[in-house]
Enzyme design. Sequence first.
Site, PDB file in Angstrom:
ATOM      1  N   TRP A   1       6.998   9.744  25.540  1.00 27.23           N
ATOM      2  CA  TRP A   1       6.849  10.717  26.186  1.00 27.23           C
ATOM      3  C   TRP A   1       7.557  10.932  27.312  1.00 27.23           C
ATOM      4  O   TRP A   1       7.981  11.858  28.016  1.00 27.23           O
ATOM      5  CB  TRP A   1       5.260  10.701  26.278  1.00 27.23           C
ATOM      6  CG  TRP A   1       4.398  10.849  25.042  1.00 27.23           C
ATOM      7  CD1 TRP A   1       3.640   9.859  24.840  1.00 27.23           C
ATOM      8  CD2 TRP A   1       4.285  11.742  24.336  1.00 27.23           C
ATOM      9  NE1 TRP A   1       3.043  10.150  23.574  1.00 27.23           N
ATOM     10  CE2 TRP A   1       3.558  11.484  23.382  1.00 27.23           C
ATOM     11  CE3 TRP A   1       4.890  13.205  24.069  1.00 27.23           C
ATOM     12  CZ2 TRP A   1       3.178  12.314  22.193  1.00 27.23           C
ATOM     13  CZ3 TRP A   1       4.726  14.104  23.043  1.00 27.23           C
ATOM     14  CH2 TRP A   1       3.866  13.411  22.140  1.00 27.23           C
TER      15      TRP A   1
ATOM     16  N   ASP B   1       2.327  11.833  34.345  1.00 30.01           N
ATOM     17  CA  ASP B   1       1.619  12.495  32.961  1.00 30.01           C
ATOM     18  C   ASP B   1       0.365  11.322  32.660  1.00 30.01           C
ATOM     19  O   ASP B   1       0.693  10.185  32.567  1.00 30.01           O
ATOM     20  CB  ASP B   1       2.536  12.220  31.998  1.00 30.01           C
ATOM     21  CG  ASP B   1       2.265  12.548  30.739  1.00 30.01           C
ATOM     22  OD1 ASP B   1       0.901  12.847  30.386  1.00 30.01           O
ATOM     23  OD2 ASP B   1       2.934  12.669  29.541  1.00 30.01           O
TER      24      ASP B   1
ATOM     25  N   LYS C   1      -6.863  13.548  24.510  1.00 36.55           N
ATOM     26  CA  LYS C   1      -6.641  12.150  24.281  1.00 36.55           C
ATOM     27  C   LYS C   1      -7.809  11.900  24.959  1.00 36.55           C
ATOM     28  O   LYS C   1      -8.843  11.315  24.207  1.00 36.55           O
ATOM     29  CB  LYS C   1      -5.643  11.461  25.126  1.00 36.55           C
ATOM     30  CG  LYS C   1      -4.484  12.278  24.543  1.00 36.55           C
ATOM     31  CD  LYS C   1      -3.773  11.369  23.193  1.00 36.55           C
ATOM     32  CE  LYS C   1      -2.615  12.152  22.860  1.00 36.55           C
ATOM     33  NZ  LYS C   1      -1.259  12.437  23.559  1.00 36.55           N
TER      34      LYS C   1
HETATM   35  C1  LIG Z   1       0.049  12.828  23.724  1.00 39.89           C
HETATM   36  C2  LIG Z   1       0.854  13.088  24.921  1.00 39.89           C
HETATM   37  C3  LIG Z   1       1.650  13.893  25.261  1.00 39.89           C
HETATM   38  C4  LIG Z   1       1.813  15.201  24.402  1.00 39.89           C
HETATM   39  O1  LIG Z   1       0.650  16.296  24.749  1.00 39.89           O
HETATM   40  P1  LIG Z   1       0.687  17.495  24.003  1.00 39.89           P
HETATM   41  O2  LIG Z   1      -0.428  18.178  24.804  1.00 39.89           O
HETATM   42  O3  LIG Z   1       0.789  17.357  22.660  1.00 39.89           O
HETATM   43  O4  LIG Z   1       2.041  18.177  24.509  1.00 39.89           O
HETATM   44  C5  LIG Z   1       2.170  13.696  26.331  1.00 39.89           C
HETATM   45  N1  LIG Z   1       2.289  12.585  27.190  1.00 39.89           N
HETATM   46  C6  LIG Z   1       1.398  11.622  26.595  1.00 39.89           C
HETATM   47  C7  LIG Z   1       1.448  10.169  27.397  1.00 39.89           C
HETATM   48  C8  LIG Z   1       0.737  11.828  25.522  1.00 39.89           C
HETATM   49  O5  LIG Z   1      -0.026  10.534  25.113  1.00 39.89           O
END
Ligand SMILES: *Cc1c(COP(=O)(O)O)cnc(C)c1O
Length: 355
Positions: A101, A169, A193
């Site tokens: 990511w 993030d 998540k």
């Molecule tokens: C799942 C995830 C993403 C991607 O998220 P989307 O909403 O599918 O774009 C980005 N960063 C992390 C840490 C993730 O676990």
Amino acid sequence: MKIHNFSAGPAILPQVVLKEAAQAVENFENLGLSILEVSHRSKEIVSVMNEAQTLVKELLHLGDDYKVLFLTGGASTQFFTIAMNLLNPEETACYVDTGAWSTKAIKEVHNFGKVNVLASSKASNYNYIPKDWLVPANTKYLHITSNNTIYGTQYKTYPKSDKAILVADMSSDIFSHTFDATQFGLIYAGAQKNLGPAGTTLVIVKKDILGQVTREIPTMLDYRTHIKKDSSFNTPPVYPIYVCLLTLRWLQGQGGLKAVEANNRKKADLLYREIDRNPFFKGVAAVEDRSSMNVTFVANNEAHGAAFLEYCTANGISGIKGHRSVGGFRASIYNAMPLESVAYLVDLMKNFKPE
Ligand SMILES: *Cc1c(COP(=O)(O)O)cnc(C)c1O
């Protein structure tokens, strides 16, 4: 048979949230209408938006210098939106590469400015968080991925960043523990998540970091558009936001992030203790960086791994297969995962007797 959902995302939500969410699809707040067919300008939905924003700020102890947004496009859209809104072409953003990511986020920056990758744990398949790095002077912002969903690593303390804006993030560990959110200029998280269903992305932004770039930003990608219009410049994803609100109420009802963190600690400790004790398994992530959200482990013997996966499936464990780039197992034990389900998995590990 009860199914225990260890999926990495979209992921488990609290049972009460699912019940209330289902009820709102049939009849939202006794309007005789489904929440799916109510205007986003109605007072009921405006109130959903306001309460969700307020709860995010309360849980993180943030004041009015921050704005909470519920946007679309997933965390992946934030990868470039951040650079577009914060970085001028001659300026540099620093990133720490802790996995797939982070890598995807890094890839977007060159379109808007310069990028400097301060450290990477790629050479060891991202099984630890690099800590031996410094932020150079004149860094516009520093970006980290707080929890690395695929590899099961997590920052336990956040880097100090005096001048550079700290950006994170937090898609897979938002609201899982207490921390000083005021050290961040921007936090983003895809909802699916740890917060709600797929379809909305939480963005928490300190308002005074905006308005410093010279480029023209397309209206929908300019954070200031959504700040001005309370995330309702266009039609927001009302239902995912509502489910996030229900989860935020649930988090508050647990006693806030302190209580949530204590519970997460218990779950993670229980599972890691078994991984370390059980001769058939071993952990993947460096011990000091072990995630409290995504617990990665492998079988010492590949054939035993295949057998354990079958054993899990036969006993109502869902979504525990590791990411293809790591293999083995990944037990995602997000906020909504009850301690009983983790204990159930640990019992299966204890009872597992390969041929
Ligand atoms: C799942 C995830 C993403 C991607 O998220 P989307 O909403 O599918 O774009 C980005 N960063 C992390 C840490 C993730 O676990």
